[in-house]
Design an enzyme around this catalytic site. Sequence first.
Site, PDB file in Angstrom:
ATOM      1  N   TYR A  12      -5.435   7.219   5.388  1.00 30.96           N
ATOM      2  CA  TYR A  12      -5.267   7.782   6.702  1.00 30.96           C
ATOM      3  C   TYR A  12      -4.151   8.772   6.846  1.00 30.96           C
ATOM      4  CZ  TYR A  12      -1.453   4.524   6.565  1.00 30.96           C
ATOM      5  OH  TYR A  12      -0.334   3.557   6.277  1.00 30.96           O
ATOM      6  N   ASP A  47     -17.648 -27.515  21.636  1.00 34.68           N
ATOM      7  CA  ASP A  47     -18.802 -28.269  21.969  1.00 34.68           C
ATOM      8  C   ASP A  47     -18.743 -29.465  20.475  1.00 34.68           C
ATOM      9  OD1 ASP A  47     -19.842 -26.916  20.065  1.00 34.68           O
ATOM     10  OD2 ASP A  47     -21.688 -26.523  20.976  1.00 34.68           O
ATOM     11  N   HIS A  98       0.962  -1.296   0.015  1.00 34.06           N
ATOM     12  CA  HIS A  98      -0.066   0.170   0.102  1.00 34.06           C
ATOM     13  C   HIS A  98       0.909   1.155   0.128  1.00 34.06           C
ATOM     14  CE1 HIS A  98       0.694   1.155   4.106  1.00 34.06           C
ATOM     15  NE2 HIS A  98      -0.260   2.303   4.110  1.00 34.06           N
TER      16      HIS A  98
END
Length: 775
Positions: free
Chosen positions: A244, A519, A219
């Site tokens: 960002y 389980d 990136h």
Amino acid sequence: MTGPKVVIVGAGIVGCALADELTVRGWTDVTVLEQGPLFVTGGSSSHAPGLVFQTNPSRTMARLARYTVEKYSALDCFDQVGSLEVATTPERLRELHRRFGFGQSWGIGSAVLDPVETAELFPLLDKDRVLGGLHVPTDGLARSIKAAETQARRAEGRGARFIGQSRVAEVLERHGRVAGVRTATGEHLADVVVSCAGFWGPRIGELAGTTIPLLPMAHQYVRTSGVGAADTMPIVRHQDRDLYFRAHGESLGIGSYLHDPMPVSLDELAEGGHPSMLPFTAGTFAESWDAAADLLPVLRDAERTDGFNGVFSFTADGFPLLGESKNLPGFWTAEAIWVTHSAGAARELAEWLVTGRPTFDLHECDLNRFDDAQLAPAYTKERSVRSFVEVYDIIHPLDPPSVRDVRVSAFHTRQRELGAVFGEAAGWERPLWYESNAAPATPNARDDWSSRHWSPIAETEARLTRERVALYDMTPLMRLAVEAPVADLQRLTSNNIDKPVGSVTYTLLLDEAGGVRSDITVARLGEERFQLGVNGPLDLLWLRKNGIDARDVTSGTCGLGVWGPRARDLVAPLTDIDVGPAAFRYFQAREGYLGTIPVTMLRLSYVGELGWEIYTPAAYGLRLWDTLWEAGRDLGLVAAGRAAFTSLRLEKGYRLWGVDMSTEDTPYEAGLGFAVRRELRDETPPPKKLTCLRVDDVGIVPMGREPVYAGRAPVGFVTSAAFGPTIGAPIAYAWLPTALTEPGTRLQIGYFDRRLGATVAAEPLFDPAHERLRT
């Protein structure tokens, strides 16, 4: 104590953190080998911008990030400047409210700010473009190189050794276990080898005969000329445009995912001391610069002073790869971990190594969570690219997926003929609902968010299951064939499974210390012959590791759930098995024929209706479907999908492992009061319970992970939810303090920017006397 000999491959931030965490626990015979220099190694840690956003839909990932913040703050390797996620669209603002809810669920303080408050926190924003922001004061910037070296020095002080310029050429094996590694300068013998090699991890895995399914991707990151920024400013995320920002003094760093995904081959890495910093491609950044300037007008007069395409690791589902190789015992991995989660992941792996189990439930991060089909390089590549897109909300379209239809059941052709809308899990195509069941006037009364990946057809299918009989494809549920003395299985399970042949037992799979792993359902088909319904590859691996000769027969078989009040009318004329209520009771199994088809029938029901799970070898699958379908015409038989299944199971109070329950949230009862063995119980009331909530607003259905409030304080979180068509209200299950679980207690569920009224309900909501199951 010094513990066993450990070799860690890679001295990036994860390898250094792991050495620190191991040595503080007394395992001090630790050697860390790094192919580059110490501690600017040339890997992802060396160029990572260091942004730490703790809020995450995953409880586990949020907690790993929170520990990283706490540890690096204590080591003076973290600048707690806070984070600010901004919204420039109404849809994103709603998503920020949802992310605020995640923070409330996981104990991460935050606030959704209005446009003025948002601009005050980050004055470079165009306040007219911003609709609001999510502020997390405890987020910030990790100084990754300093954090790596600081943790390394701490580990060295306890006896660890760090060796740079030492590339691993071979992983040694002795007597079926790892024995160390070999470098150009010699052998480093070890009882445990941990690969913390980042995007080089697949190469180390190859040396150990272990597939490490990650994809290196690039990136873009740039620095600007001075724009009046300050190091005290919060880090900013602009997900509407995949950007960002962080301050570097008066300059800004801008990271962008606003480009087509950039997979990277290890043969394409850069030359020199920073192989993970590829040359910058200005053409693919042009759109990003314009988008950044649209949000931060000051950039219109700024210049780009530096830039590179940085390489990071991505996986098919966006989660790290932690755990021990199933092919080479003693070889462990800690891969695909970003700075954000580095200390937390290292702590959990250290706990796992030293004590035998991690503190947190790491099933979604486990190296061995993938089925073999998901380990194909083509699957890893495409799914990792899609993971990159989904994680960062990339707006660029992708080609239609080519790795769908990887695993289909024997019924797939018939399902497509009925207009099945498929979802995918573990590579399996699973019908969500069938267009053939659409009712012309069925309205969609749910809100936009909760009706995504849902159709009102599901309510029709649920209703017809309750009124008639329906077929559910149970093929994707993993089934194991086991031939072993019952005592061998009994030592790994909680409940008594030494019952007569033909018995079915719901039980819990235990670890060495008696803790719960998952389980399972055990059907005893012979004195030493069993069919186990388990939760995936991790259960299979655990059984084999503990000496159980378990075979995965899932792909070679297929199964249908045949459920509804007319199920016996459908099945009885077709089979030589006596399916009468006295001869074939609940939690029993029988083998025989349905028409000409050999079948194993288990009288179980996740939807709370009379019926059976019917299994047969895959070669008979189409004949099984067609036989039942033809016989069911006069009974109103329908095919039903996973969405209806979810609604019906919640009406009946059935929990799912990995959704409602985990190794951390050990159930005191798991669905209809199936008690675990007495030794697992604490005589004092449990601190929390998985609790049924009936939601007031019939048009809104929670989606999971929302916070639950008692007054102003968050007290728990939702695990799963669905609309209950039989009871006419949304249902949510949530872990809550025991004191708040009395039926009739009023609570609220945080849903975006709303609070939904909800009432604790006695369960099960449907057929509380279980009369339909006993019919």
